[in-house]
Design a protein around this motif. Structure first.
Motif, short mmCIF file in Angstrom:
data_model
loop_
_atom_site.label_atom_id
_atom_site.label_comp_id
_atom_site.label_asym_id
_atom_site.label_seq_id
_atom_site.Cartn_x
_atom_site.Cartn_y
_atom_site.Cartn_z
N VAL A 183 0.85 -1.20 0.00
CA VAL A 183 0.00 0.00 0.00
C VAL A 183 0.88 1.25 0.00
O VAL A 183 1.98 1.23 0.55
N PRO A 184 0.42 2.32 -0.64
CA PRO A 184 1.23 3.55 -0.70
C PRO A 184 1.31 4.23 0.66
O PRO A 184 0.50 3.94 1.56
N PRO A 185 2.27 5.14 0.83
CA PRO A 185 2.41 5.85 2.12
C PRO A 185 1.14 6.60 2.51
O PRO A 185 0.91 6.85 3.69
N SER A 186 0.32 6.95 1.51
CA SER A 186 -0.90 7.72 1.80
C SER A 186 -1.96 6.88 2.50
O SER A 186 -2.92 7.40 3.06
N ASP A 246 -6.68 -5.73 6.03
CA ASP A 246 -7.28 -6.98 5.54
C ASP A 246 -7.53 -6.96 4.04
O ASP A 246 -7.97 -7.95 3.47
N PHE A 247 -7.26 -5.80 3.40
CA PHE A 247 -7.57 -5.71 1.97
C PHE A 247 -6.39 -6.15 1.11
O PHE A 247 -5.30 -5.60 1.22
N GLY A 248 -6.65 -7.12 0.22
CA GLY A 248 -5.67 -7.48 -0.81
C GLY A 248 -4.53 -8.32 -0.32
O GLY A 248 -4.00 -8.09 0.79
N ARG A 249 -4.13 -9.30 -1.13
CA ARG A 249 -2.96 -10.11 -0.84
C ARG A 249 -2.26 -10.47 -2.16
O ARG A 249 -2.92 -10.69 -3.17
N GLU A 250 -0.92 -10.52 -2.10
CA GLU A 250 -0.16 -11.09 -3.22
C GLU A 250 -0.03 -12.58 -2.95
O GLU A 250 0.26 -13.00 -1.83
N GLU A 253 -1.49 10.69 -5.00
CA GLU A 253 -0.49 10.33 -6.01
C GLU A 253 -0.70 8.87 -6.42
O GLU A 253 -0.87 8.00 -5.56
N VAL A 254 -0.72 8.61 -7.74
CA VAL A 254 -1.00 7.26 -8.23
C VAL A 254 -0.04 6.90 -9.36
O VAL A 254 0.44 7.77 -10.09
N TYR A 287 -6.72 1.93 -2.53
CA TYR A 287 -5.55 1.15 -2.96
C TYR A 287 -5.38 1.34 -4.47
O TYR A 287 -6.19 0.84 -5.25
N PRO A 288 -4.34 2.07 -4.90
CA PRO A 288 -4.09 2.25 -6.34
C PRO A 288 -3.06 1.22 -6.82
O PRO A 288 -1.89 1.31 -6.47
N HIS A 289 -3.49 0.25 -7.61
CA HIS A 289 -2.56 -0.82 -7.99
C HIS A 289 -1.52 -0.32 -8.99
O HIS A 289 -1.86 0.33 -9.98
N ASP A 290 -0.27 -0.66 -8.74
CA ASP A 290 0.84 -0.30 -9.63
C ASP A 290 1.08 -1.49 -10.57
O ASP A 290 1.71 -2.48 -10.21
#
Length: 396
Positions: free
Chosen positions: A10-13, A21-25, A194-195, A340-343
């Motif tokens: 997750v970004p610093p923001s 609990d959101f998202g997993r690789e 920022e994204v 959550y902005p995915h890179d």
């Protein structure tokens, strides 16, 4: 090799606590060839975490369709109906989607000219831009400086006739790199985020519900949402808000008489909150652009009436009123620290629980920045389940 999972970066923001609990690789498994036991584990992880990322994946359209279908084995057609958006030229989705010929449930989306791609001799792809959908736009000068907006917060769903897909899979084939951009909310709050270039931004529907004050939780647990017939055609002449979270009430929507033929029985009336089939949690799942009316049930017997909104229930049919209430309920959850902005990297595969998150296209590409993604979601075999009697008693 056992399946391994790690938190998404997750970004610093971001508010790490609210997004914990959101998202997993997911590592140690090939999503294109899962055993039944592996699939069951992935299935449960997806419903628990909302989004799963697999890096550096080789995935054919056939494998992507099979993986998506495994979450809902009796589902068959693309979430908007095969070739539905192609035949509805007035739909705002029409320019954004091209079908993979041999697997029509998989769509090619992106930006720029793509040649000799999975049976398509050539395809001109267009990244959706806020400049043609929002009432106002970021100036060309500010765009050059890297400012942009969310396009449209949404759920992948036809919202007419067909049931909302359970899962969407997104696979990055060509991912252009470039400078980060800065999303401006332009709503008087000063909010910015920022994204990465061309990010897909997600918010968790659990957070959208959980952060509401008690009086709005009570409304949410009692409300059903009625969508317009052919909502993407209906909304096409209208303009969106600067946050991408809904439509401005200017009376520009198509009248129901002008729409393609429709039937009352095919109009979707869905709960405002959708119950997670694995965790039992409630997700605030409303596509704000397509909503026409809201039906709020009265408070259940024994519920505290003091401070309650609509204690006797209400049918809201005034579009402006409907939109203002929805915006008040949904806007807090798209605050920069909850997004959550995915890179994206080439060969990233992202699965997301389409009945548990909202997402949006973000940013702008230049015509020569070629981007190609494969997207698959399937109209579901049933409609989402809403809150249980126990949920209503707890939250109303």
């Amino acid at each position: 090799m056992a399946i391994e999972i790690a938190p998404l970066p997750v970004p610093p923001s971001a508010d790490g606590e609210k997004l914990k609990d959101f998202g997993r690789e997911v590592k140690g498994v090939n999503p294109g060839s899962l055993s039944p036991e592996q699939f069951q584990e992935i299935h449960n992880l997806l419903y628990k975490h909302g989004a799963l990322l697999f890096r550096d994946v080789d995935l054919s359209p056939e494998q992507q369709y099979a993986l998506t279908k495994a979450f809902d084995p009796t589902s068959e057609s693309y979430g908007h109906g095969n070739n539905k958006t192609g035949s509805e030229k007035k739909s705002i989705l029409h320019p954004d989607l091209k079908t993979i010929p041999r697997v029509p449930q998989v769509q090619l989306i992106g930006n720029g000219m793509v040649y000799n791609h999975e049976g398509l001799a050539e395809a001109k792809l267009k990244h959706p831009s806020h400049t043609v959908f929002h009432k106002t736009r970021v100036s060309p000068e500010d765009e050059e400086k890297g400012f942009t907006r969310y396009y449209r917060w949404h759920i992948d769903a036809a919202l007419y006739d067909l049931s909302p897909p359970k899962v969407t899979t997104l696979y990055g084939v060509n991912v252009p790199k470039g400078a980060h951009q800065r999303v401006r909310y332009d709503d008087g709050t000063g909010d910015e985020l920022e994204v990465p270039l061309g990010t897909t931004a997600f918010v968790d529907g659990r957070n959208m519900f959980n952060i509401l004050p008690p009086e709005l939780k009570s409304v949410a647990v009692r409300t059903k949402v009625k969508y317009s017939p052919h909502p993407y055609v209906w909304m096409a002449p209208a303009h969106a808000l600067s946050t991408g979270l809904g439509i401005m009430s200017e009376g520009l929507e198509m009248s129901y008489d002008e729409l393609p033929p429709w039937e009352e029985s095919k109009i979707k009336v869905l709960p405002m909150l959708w119950k997670n089939p694995v965790t039992g949690e409630l997700h605030f799942q409303v596509h704000p652009c397509g909503v026409a009316e809201l039906f709020v049930d009265p408070l259940p017997q024994g519920a505290k009436r003091e401070g309650a909104l609509y204690p006797d229930g209400v049918h809201l049919a005034d579009l402006k009123q409907v939109r203002e209430l929805l915006y008040k309920m949904q806007r807090p959850a798209i605050a920069p620290n909850l997004v959550y902005p995915h890179d994206w990297h080439e060969r990233d595969l992202v699965l997301f629980h389409n009945r548990g998150v909202l997402h949006t296209v973000v940013g702008a590409f230049k015509p020569d920045q070629v981007r190609a993604f494969h997207q698959c979601n399937l109209a579901a075999s049933d409609d989402p389940k809403g809150p249980s009697e126990e949920d209503v008693a707890k939250w109303a």
